[in-house]
Write a protein that holds these residues in place. Structure first.
Motif, mmCIF file in Angstrom:
data_model
loop_
_atom_site.group_PDB
_atom_site.id
_atom_site.type_symbol
_atom_site.label_atom_id
_atom_site.label_comp_id
_atom_site.label_asym_id
_atom_site.label_seq_id
_atom_site.Cartn_x
_atom_site.Cartn_y
_atom_site.Cartn_z
ATOM 1 N N THR A 41 -65.972 -5.710 51.339
ATOM 2 C CA THR A 41 -65.790 -4.397 51.540
ATOM 3 C C THR A 41 -64.696 -3.782 50.661
ATOM 4 O O THR A 41 -63.680 -4.286 50.439
ATOM 5 N N SER A 43 -62.833 -0.260 49.964
ATOM 6 C CA SER A 43 -62.305 1.213 50.308
ATOM 7 C C SER A 43 -61.762 1.584 48.878
ATOM 8 O O SER A 43 -60.798 1.112 48.498
ATOM 9 N N HIS A 146 -65.093 -1.874 56.008
ATOM 10 C CA HIS A 146 -64.119 -2.690 56.434
ATOM 11 C C HIS A 146 -63.511 -2.528 57.856
ATOM 12 O O HIS A 146 -63.252 -3.640 58.383
ATOM 13 N N ALA A 150 -64.840 -5.743 60.315
ATOM 14 C CA ALA A 150 -63.394 -6.347 60.739
ATOM 15 C C ALA A 150 -63.465 -7.950 61.085
ATOM 16 O O ALA A 150 -62.593 -8.809 60.558
ATOM 17 N N HIS A 157 -61.825 -7.931 52.632
ATOM 18 C CA HIS A 157 -61.608 -6.434 52.589
ATOM 19 C C HIS A 157 -60.553 -5.972 51.516
ATOM 20 O O HIS A 157 -59.302 -6.371 51.538
ATOM 21 N N ARG A 159 -58.621 -2.684 49.285
ATOM 22 C CA ARG A 159 -58.358 -1.134 48.992
ATOM 23 C C ARG A 159 -58.241 -1.098 47.605
ATOM 24 O O ARG A 159 -57.370 -1.583 47.188
ATOM 25 N N ARG A 210 -55.350 -3.491 57.501
ATOM 26 C CA ARG A 210 -56.644 -3.586 57.396
ATOM 27 C C ARG A 210 -57.423 -4.248 56.259
ATOM 28 O O ARG A 210 -58.527 -4.587 56.253
ATOM 29 N N TYR A 211 -56.560 -4.532 55.366
ATOM 30 C CA TYR A 211 -56.951 -5.112 53.899
ATOM 31 C C TYR A 211 -56.481 -6.268 53.662
ATOM 32 O O TYR A 211 -55.268 -6.695 54.220
ATOM 33 N N ASP A 212 -57.356 -7.242 52.892
ATOM 34 C CA ASP A 212 -56.681 -8.611 52.396
ATOM 35 C C ASP A 212 -56.224 -8.413 51.046
ATOM 36 O O ASP A 212 -55.161 -9.003 50.785
#
Length: 256
Positions: A41, A43, A146, A150, A157, A159, A210-212
């Motif tokens: 995902t 973002s 994302h 989840a 994920h 960004r 929220r992101y890897d």
């Protein structure tokens, strides 16, 4: 149209051949949709070229599999094409119908622990994202993917961000407009995206946890960002344990 549209030398549209190859690969694998195949995902802030990174990542991942497992980017039209094109194999139609042992709601609320938003349009979008994510080997751009995915064990994920001024300059150059017009566009779209995620999914789009991976486009190119994403996705150890746990949990829930 078979022509591939490019932006800055990178593909920004799914090649129909790649889409067909993707569908053939899934048919070959009997449309396995257990949610354990890798997905990505992305973002992005407006003007950070998240879409270009998505398509380049898909190309790299497809190349890494020597074409055996194509990747596609879920853009504005691909989901509709997959669902509504009646010329696709029968297996596609049955997969995207309600003829599944485990419903989308059960998948979300039970195994994944996510509630489906009540708004009809958003609900339809959520269902589509989940269905495609269960097939795997797809890259979602935006649309709160994302958050929706989840709990998918092999989801990466990402960004994509950048300084306001640089994003404005990039957008003005791409759209051939003034810096003032580009700045207004960047502010408007960034606010709209934050509002969408906050309103429908009660999540902060800028929440780094929220992101890897988070990439600063002021420092990394499209190519560099895509290669780093592909490296993580293709890592043999990336969340394999979590994927196996999900398979076992599904077996216990479904009894097979």
């Amino acid at each position: 149209m078979s022509e591939r549209l490019t932006k800055g030398g990178f593909t920004v549209k799914n090649d129909p051949y790649i889409v067909a190859t993707y569908l053939n690969a899934k048919e070959r694998d009997n449309w396995i949709a257990d949610g354990t195949s890798p997905i990505v995902t992305i973002s992005r802030q407006r003007g950070a070229e998240g879409q270009a990174i998505a398509f380049r990542t898909a190309e790299i991942l497809t190349e890494m599999s020597h074409g055996v497992q194509p990747w596609i980017v879920v853009d504005k039209d691909i989901a509709e094409r997959v669902i509504e094109d009646h010329h696709l194999p029968k297996q596609v139609s049955s997969f995207f119908s309600d003829e599944q042992t485990l419903s989308i709601e059960e998948h979300l609320e039970g195994i994944l622990g996510i509630s489906v938003p009540s708004a009809t349009r958003v609900q339809d979008m959520t269902r589509t994202i989940i269905k495609l994510a269960r097939l795997g080997h797809v890259i979602f751009v935006g649309r709160a993917a994302h958050v929706i995915t989840a709990k998918f064990p092999r989801a990466v994920h990402v960004r994509i961000i950048g300084s306001f001024d640089r994003r404005v300059e990039r957008l003005a150059e791409t759209n051939q407009c003034s810096l003032d017009e580009a700045a207004a566009e960047v502010r408007k779209v960034d606010n709209q995206r934050r509002h969408f995620v906050s309103t429908h999914f009660h999540s902060d789009l800028d929440d780094a946890t929220r992101y890897d991976m988070i990439f600063n486009r002021d420092r990394l190119s499209v190519q560099e960002s895509a290669r780093l994403i592909a490296q993580l996705v293709s890592s043999p150890d990336f969340r394999e344990k979590e994927a196996r746990k999900l398979v076992e949990l599904r077996r216990q829930v479904l009894g097979s």
